[in-house]
Design an enzyme around this catalytic site. Structure first.
Site, mmCIF file in Angstrom:
data_model
loop_
_atom_site.group_PDB
_atom_site.id
_atom_site.type_symbol
_atom_site.label_atom_id
_atom_site.label_comp_id
_atom_site.label_asym_id
_atom_site.label_seq_id
_atom_site.Cartn_x
_atom_site.Cartn_y
_atom_site.Cartn_z
ATOM 1 N N ARG A 235 0.855 -1.217 0.137
ATOM 2 C CA ARG A 235 -0.027 0.145 -0.163
ATOM 3 C C ARG A 235 0.909 1.416 -0.051
ATOM 4 O O ARG A 235 1.927 1.120 0.709
ATOM 5 C CB ARG A 235 -0.873 -0.065 1.110
ATOM 6 C CG ARG A 235 -2.088 -0.828 1.211
ATOM 7 C CD ARG A 235 -3.275 -0.610 0.174
ATOM 8 N NE ARG A 235 -4.162 -1.277 0.071
ATOM 9 C CZ ARG A 235 -4.280 -2.564 -0.573
ATOM 10 N NH1 ARG A 235 -3.357 -2.751 -1.367
ATOM 11 N NH2 ARG A 235 -5.542 -2.955 -0.548
ATOM 12 N N GLU A 264 -3.501 7.135 -4.224
ATOM 13 C CA GLU A 264 -3.969 6.897 -5.871
ATOM 14 C C GLU A 264 -5.258 7.461 -6.247
ATOM 15 O O GLU A 264 -6.283 7.714 -5.118
ATOM 16 C CB GLU A 264 -4.487 5.477 -5.500
ATOM 17 C CG GLU A 264 -2.744 4.410 -5.264
ATOM 18 C CD GLU A 264 -2.956 3.166 -5.280
ATOM 19 O OE1 GLU A 264 -3.964 2.632 -5.525
ATOM 20 O OE2 GLU A 264 -1.933 2.581 -4.898
ATOM 21 N N HIS A 282 -1.169 0.011 -10.059
ATOM 22 C CA HIS A 282 -1.892 -1.041 -9.110
ATOM 23 C C HIS A 282 -2.524 -2.266 -9.722
ATOM 24 O O HIS A 282 -3.714 -2.543 -9.940
ATOM 25 C CB HIS A 282 -3.017 -0.091 -8.205
ATOM 26 C CG HIS A 282 -3.370 -0.879 -6.657
ATOM 27 N ND1 HIS A 282 -3.584 -0.127 -5.816
ATOM 28 C CD2 HIS A 282 -3.341 -2.375 -6.401
ATOM 29 C CE1 HIS A 282 -3.679 -0.860 -4.806
ATOM 30 N NE2 HIS A 282 -3.722 -2.392 -5.302
HETATM 31 P P1 NAP Z 1 -0.812 -11.435 5.176
HETATM 32 O O1 NAP Z 1 -0.771 -12.777 4.827
HETATM 33 O O2 NAP Z 1 -1.666 -10.837 6.373
HETATM 34 O O3 NAP Z 1 0.565 -11.028 5.509
HETATM 35 C C1 NAP Z 1 0.914 -9.753 5.980
HETATM 36 C C2 NAP Z 1 2.410 -9.918 6.656
HETATM 37 O O4 NAP Z 1 2.607 -8.430 7.127
HETATM 38 C C3 NAP Z 1 2.098 -10.668 7.978
HETATM 39 O O5 NAP Z 1 3.087 -11.616 7.819
HETATM 40 C C4 NAP Z 1 2.331 -9.783 9.196
HETATM 41 O O6 NAP Z 1 2.844 -10.289 10.203
HETATM 42 C C5 NAP Z 1 3.312 -8.572 8.597
HETATM 43 N N1 NAP Z 1 2.768 -7.218 9.163
HETATM 44 C C6 NAP Z 1 1.799 -6.989 9.682
HETATM 45 N N2 NAP Z 1 2.064 -5.560 10.475
HETATM 46 C C7 NAP Z 1 3.274 -5.412 10.402
HETATM 47 C C8 NAP Z 1 4.057 -4.614 10.947
HETATM 48 N N3 NAP Z 1 3.780 -3.515 11.582
HETATM 49 N N4 NAP Z 1 5.373 -4.726 10.786
HETATM 50 C C9 NAP Z 1 5.874 -5.845 10.155
HETATM 51 N N5 NAP Z 1 5.109 -6.862 9.633
HETATM 52 C C10 NAP Z 1 3.838 -6.589 9.659
HETATM 53 O O7 NAP Z 1 -1.365 -10.443 3.786
HETATM 54 P P2 NAP Z 1 -1.003 -10.622 2.393
HETATM 55 O O8 NAP Z 1 -2.093 -11.547 1.720
HETATM 56 O O9 NAP Z 1 0.461 -11.268 2.155
HETATM 57 O O10 NAP Z 1 -1.350 -9.200 1.911
HETATM 58 C C11 NAP Z 1 -0.436 -8.145 2.360
HETATM 59 C C12 NAP Z 1 -0.871 -6.950 1.904
HETATM 60 O O11 NAP Z 1 -0.586 -6.710 0.337
HETATM 61 C C13 NAP Z 1 -2.452 -6.637 1.549
HETATM 62 O O12 NAP Z 1 -2.944 -6.122 2.917
HETATM 63 C C14 NAP Z 1 -2.660 -5.505 0.632
HETATM 64 O O13 NAP Z 1 -2.508 -4.363 1.361
HETATM 65 C C15 NAP Z 1 -1.450 -5.783 -0.270
HETATM 66 N N6 NAP Z 1 -1.868 -6.340 -1.501
HETATM 67 C C16 NAP Z 1 -1.356 -5.639 -2.763
HETATM 68 C C17 NAP Z 1 -1.920 -5.872 -3.935
HETATM 69 C C18 NAP Z 1 -1.665 -5.153 -5.037
HETATM 70 O O14 NAP Z 1 -2.305 -5.240 -6.235
HETATM 71 N N7 NAP Z 1 -0.435 -4.387 -5.160
HETATM 72 C C19 NAP Z 1 -2.372 -7.132 -4.036
HETATM 73 C C20 NAP Z 1 -2.737 -7.611 -2.895
HETATM 74 C C21 NAP Z 1 -2.599 -7.532 -1.661
HETATM 75 P P3 NAP Z 1 2.127 -11.251 11.584
HETATM 76 O O15 NAP Z 1 2.748 -12.476 11.152
HETATM 77 O O16 NAP Z 1 2.756 -10.587 13.000
HETATM 78 O O17 NAP Z 1 0.746 -11.060 11.169
HETATM 79 C C1 GLV Z 2 -5.257 -5.218 -3.654
HETATM 80 O O1 GLV Z 2 -4.574 -4.332 -3.444
HETATM 81 C C2 GLV Z 2 -5.705 -6.075 -2.836
HETATM 82 O O2 GLV Z 2 -5.446 -5.694 -1.340
HETATM 83 O O3 GLV Z 2 -6.533 -7.035 -2.945
#
Ligand code: NAP
Ligand code: GLV
Length: 316
Positions: A235, A264, A282
């Site tokens: 993000r 954005e 994005h």
């Molecule tokens: P996820 O499985 O929940 O992974 C998030 C990770 O970040 C977890 O390991 C969490 O640690 C860690 N975390 C959370 N807060 C933190 C902090 N303050 N400091 C350090 N680490 C921290 O989520 P995901 O499915 O991988 O998705 C991650 C993010 O990617 C989404 O929330 C979204 O914003 C973004 N995203 C972007 C796109 C795009 O189009 N560019 C697409 C999909 C997702 P813990 O192990 O402690 O929970």
């Molecule tokens: C995209 O950015 C998502 O969080 O699914």
């Protein structure tokens, strides 16, 4: 029949299924809901399938409430105040896992495109300025065998790390909120600045929201090495965008590959002017297959609620 609002056009098969099960309204203008729109929708519909940018802030939940579930299209839900929703009796769900591979692929696209100066090269060719092969033309940075640092070793962070380790023989270091063990070689580093200083590529994959706002600040960016490349597929608000532009302009890091931005769809002119950045709009989850799966998962959660079952991807 329960009233369902889908706030943007999504895959046709999902819309068709929704139309058969609910009194369906699909918004046709592509603009996100404002806070006032969101409040009105919460008062009007039993269920809403919103997405990124739809402003379900605390204020949106302050008024009349008919809605019982927000089946968000997207894994990130930092545009929804999930605590305020819970207080108002509104369930929030998201779409994890189905977009992990597509988003990790965009992470690798940005690592490679930035390191190998693909954006610059393409712009030069299209401008008719390519004068042919040259031993020193657009030399980039080697990726294979280098060291990557993952900030947030969750689903997407691990998928990026796996690609880096198995596909490119890279050493993986990571920073994560809680201790984490993974099923491939990777070392957890306790300090974010130490991680930034130790790696060739720093890739951000933490969720947005108050806890991670400006996690990547001037200190972290300042710790990176001059040949370092910064990638953000998480993000925009996780990164102090002005501080990032400052280090890029000053040549303190080699480049940045970005899929997300602080405000954005606004992208600062100073960023657009930088040749050493690859800027995507994005696109993380933007494949036909993934977007269909996300729509289906969001709708399946709403169907589960409408049938009195617990929505499987509930987050609040
Ligand atoms: P996820 O499985 O929940 O992974 C998030 C990770 O970040 C977890 O390991 C969490 O640690 C860690 N975390 C959370 N807060 C933190 C902090 N303050 N400091 C350090 N680490 C921290 O989520 P995901 O499915 O991988 O998705 C991650 C993010 O990617 C989404 O929330 C979204 O914003 C973004 N995203 C972007 C796109 C795009 O189009 N560019 C697409 C999909 C997702 P813990 O192990 O402690 O929970
Ligand atoms: C995209 O950015 C998502 O969080 O699914």
């Amino acid at each position: 029949m329960k009233k369902l609002l889908i706030t943007r056009q999504i895959a046709e098969p999902v819309l068709e299924q929704a139309a058969g099960l609910f009194d369906l309204t699909v918004r046709t203008d592509g603009n996100p809901l404002t806070v006032a729109d969101a409040a009105e929708a919460l008062a009007t519909y039993d269920a809403i399938l919103p997405t990124l940018g739809d402003a379900f802030s605390a204020d949106a939940f302050a008024g009349e409430m008919r809605c019982k579930i927000l089946g968000n299209f997207g894994v990130g839900y930092n545009h929804i105040d999930a605590a305020a929703a819970a207080k108002a009796g509104v369930i929030v769900t998201n779409t994890p896992d189905v977009l992990t591979d597509a988003t990790a692929d965009i992470g690798l696209t940005l690592i490679l495109a930035t390191a190998r100066r693909a954006g610059e090269g393409e712009r030069m060719l299209r401008a008719g300025q390519w004068e042919g092969f040259g031993p020193k033309v657009k030399l980039g940075t080697h990726v294979t065998g280098k060291r990557v640092g993952i900030v947030g070793m969750g689903r997407i962070g691990q998928a990026v790390a796996r690609r880096c380790h198995y596909g490119f023989g890279m050493e993986v270091l990571f920073y994560n909120r809680s201790p984490k063990s993974v099923d491939f070689p990777a070392t957890q580093i306790r300090s974010l600045t130490e991680l930034a200083a130790s790696v060739d590529f720093l890739v951000v994959t933490v969720p947005g929201g108050a806890e991670t706002r400006y996690l990547i600040n001037a200190d972290v960016l300042g710790a990176m090495q001059p040949h370092g490349i910064f990638v953000n597929i998480a993000r925009g608000e996780v990164v102090d965008e002005t501080a990032l532009i400052d280090v890029l302009e000053a040549g303190k890091i080699a480049g940045a590959g970005l899929d997300v931005y602080e405000n954005e769809p606004h992208v600062p002119a100073r960023l657009v002017a930088l040749e050493n950045c690859v800027l995507l709009p994005h696109l993380g989850s933007a494949t036909v297959e993934t977007r269909q799966a996300m729509g289906q998962m969001a709708l399946d959660n709403i169907i589960a609620w409408s049938e009195g079952r617990e929505p499987p991807q509930r987050v609040n």
